[in-house]
Design a protein around this motif. Structure first.
Motif, mmCIF file in Angstrom:
data_model
loop_
_atom_site.group_PDB
_atom_site.id
_atom_site.type_symbol
_atom_site.label_atom_id
_atom_site.label_comp_id
_atom_site.label_asym_id
_atom_site.label_seq_id
_atom_site.Cartn_x
_atom_site.Cartn_y
_atom_site.Cartn_z
ATOM 1 N N TRP A 214 15.306 -50.160 -42.299
ATOM 2 C CA TRP A 214 14.332 -51.255 -42.296
ATOM 3 C C TRP A 214 13.156 -50.880 -41.394
ATOM 4 O O TRP A 214 13.314 -50.173 -40.411
ATOM 5 N N SER A 215 12.007 -51.437 -41.730
ATOM 6 C CA SER A 215 10.843 -51.367 -40.850
ATOM 7 C C SER A 215 10.800 -52.623 -39.990
ATOM 8 O O SER A 215 11.393 -53.651 -40.337
ATOM 9 N N TRP A 246 11.461 -40.728 -42.863
ATOM 10 C CA TRP A 246 11.872 -42.075 -42.431
ATOM 11 C C TRP A 246 11.329 -42.379 -41.033
ATOM 12 O O TRP A 246 11.904 -43.193 -40.312
ATOM 13 N N LEU A 249 10.993 -45.931 -38.698
ATOM 14 C CA LEU A 249 11.912 -46.897 -39.291
ATOM 15 C C LEU A 249 13.192 -46.983 -38.466
ATOM 16 O O LEU A 249 13.547 -46.054 -37.743
ATOM 17 N N TYR A 266 13.994 -45.544 -49.329
ATOM 18 C CA TYR A 266 13.678 -46.137 -48.025
ATOM 19 C C TYR A 266 12.652 -45.316 -47.255
ATOM 20 O O TYR A 266 12.323 -45.670 -46.114
ATOM 21 N N GLN A 267 12.160 -44.223 -47.843
ATOM 22 C CA GLN A 267 11.183 -43.393 -47.146
ATOM 23 C C GLN A 267 9.881 -44.158 -46.925
ATOM 24 O O GLN A 267 9.577 -45.133 -47.631
ATOM 25 N N VAL A 268 9.109 -43.709 -45.945
ATOM 26 C CA VAL A 268 7.889 -44.399 -45.567
ATOM 27 C C VAL A 268 6.690 -43.721 -46.218
ATOM 28 O O VAL A 268 6.676 -42.496 -46.428
ATOM 29 N N GLN A 346 7.634 -48.874 -47.208
ATOM 30 C CA GLN A 346 8.804 -48.162 -47.697
ATOM 31 C C GLN A 346 8.719 -48.102 -49.213
ATOM 32 O O GLN A 346 8.226 -49.030 -49.861
#
Length: 450
Positions: A214-215, A246, A249, A266-268, A346
């Motif tokens: 999660w961010s 990531w 995060l 879930y990568q940014v 994300q």
């Protein structure tokens, strides 16, 4: 200055000198009246008690209006730095005619040999006298060590950093933590004193069960928690990734996204709205504001404190604003502009079908997790930025058609898209690699916990 209550009125003693440092006046509310006083003197003379002649004087007063705002120069005049040069004999020589360009000059003007003149970037930070109240050395808590002082940092830190006991992991680290630090557990147990805090802890646990990465902005949008409590709760349930796909995060303890190909969603993505006339609009024409601006920044002073902004942010988090507004902080949707010109999304929060197709092009064939692209194909971030930039350009075109006077065909759009993903995009990628988070930022590169 009057239109902006946060700005100070400046007075320059040498207005034509660009190196003149001003004195500043602070704004205060008042309720006074503006009077016009007239003094009338009659030529007729009267004798006073001592027999001397005196003119007859009368005063007339008229109220012109009410004054609601006044500026008071309460500060001291700061240091002044003149463009002077001291010769070998101690004689001072003015350099204004050599350093100031008052008209278009030829190349010889810039190639002249001149003494080095570099004015200081800032003078005194505060312009009002304060009492220091000298005290003995501060007694820090057990375990505190004085910050190291080196040749690069002669001044050192003014205070000890506030410990939040977070665990930071780099992409190259072999192991990932399975549990929080003991200090993080003790700190959270100390502040978790009511049912509301326990409920927030349980809600965050459920979020990490559904989604292991999660961010911070996404967390704040899904649960109502005070920012100060969130700083202590996140290190209790997750660790922080500093580098790699990531970065910035929070990852659930025991979960290593480098070993799970499904973690690519879930990568940014560091996305920045492209500005410039090459794209059809200038930064000032864009209906998206920057997160902060150096033009509106003002140093704190002793009269007015810059403390209300943080209180307002905390109130917003406690009130729990409506979901669409909070979702825009971390979710990209088609047909809507981002709230700021630079956003950190994300990949799973890009709610556009065409973007998701780009992300999932290599589903089932992921072979290696790289620091630059993660589990995605190379240049996936470039393709996502190109598509998102084209969407935003179309939105701005529909809201402000006057900016795009020349209509372009679909072929032109494709050419423009190819042009936008050329050398400038490579430069942007280089910026992404060298990007370092800044303190106090509201985006996902927030590093106040460090």
């Amino acid at each position: 200055i009057y239109a902006d209550p946060a700005k100070r009125l400046e007075l320059y003693f040498r207005p034509k000198d660009p190196y003149c440092h001003p004195v500043c006046a602070n704004r205060f509310p008042t309720s006074t009246v503006l009077l016009r006083v007239r003094r009338r003197t009659r030529r007729k003379k009267q004798l006073d008690t001592e027999g001397q002649t005196q003119p007859e004087v009368q005063f007339e007063m008229e109220i012109l209006g009410i004054v609601t705002t006044v500026y008071k120069f309460q500060g001291m005049s700061d240091f002044q730095y003149l463009a002077m040069h001291s010769g070998p004999d101690g004689k001072q020589t003015s350099m204004y005619d050599k350093v100031l360009m008052l008209k278009p000059e030829k190349e010889e003007f810039f190639n002249r040999e001149l003494p080095l003149y570099i004015p200081p970037p800032i003078f005194s930070r505060l312009d009002t006298p304060i009492d220091y109240f000298y005290r003995p050395d501060i007694q820090h808590r057990e375990g505190y060590n004085n910050p190291q002082v080196s040749g690069e940092n002669l001044i050192g830190l003014s205070r000890a950093r506030r410990p939040h006991n977070a665990i930071f992991v780099n992409f190259d680290d072999e192991e990932i933590p399975a549990k929080p630090l003991d200090a993080a557990v003790q700190t959270w147990k100390k502040v978790c004193t009511n049912l509301v805090d326990k409920k927030v802890e349980e809600e965050l646990r459920k979020l990490f069960e559904v989604r292991p990465v999660w961010s911070r902005n996404a967390v704040k949008a899904n649960i109502s928690v005070h920012p100060d409590k969130l700083k202590l709760l996140l290190p209790y349930l997750a660790y922080y990734m500093l580098t790699g796909p990531w970065r910035s995060l929070w990852v659930r303890f025991g979960y290593d996204p480098r070993k799970h190909p499904e973690a690519k969603i879930y990568q940014v993505l560091d996305f920045r709205i492209r500005c410039g006339m090459k794209y059809g609009y200038a930064p000032n024409d864009m209906p998206v504001k920057a997160k902060r601006s150096t033009y509106n920044y003002s140093l704190p002073i002793t009269v007015k404190k810059q403390g209300m902004l943080g209180q307002q942010k905390g109130c917003l988090a406690l009130l729990g604003l409506c979901s669409p507004i909070l979702e825009s902080i971390y979710i990209f949707q088609e047909g809507a502009l981002p709230p700021y010109r630079q956003m950190f999304y994300q990949l799973c929060d890009l709610n556009v079908e065409s973007l998701q197709k780009i992300i999932h092009r290599n589903d089932g064939t992921e072979s290696e997790c790289t620091e630059r692209d993660g589990w995605c194909l190379p240049k996936t971030s470039d393709d996502l930025r190109d598509s998102m930039s084209l969407m935003i350009k179309q939105i701005i075109r529909s809201t402000r058609p006057a900016l795009f006077s020349n209509t372009t065909s679909s072929e032109d759009c494709k050419e423009q898209l190819a042009y936008e993903s050329g050398e400038d995009e490579d430069d942007e990628e280089e910026e992404e690699e060298d990007f370092k988070p800044s303190d106090g930022s509201e985006n996902e590169m927030e590093t106040e916990i460090l």
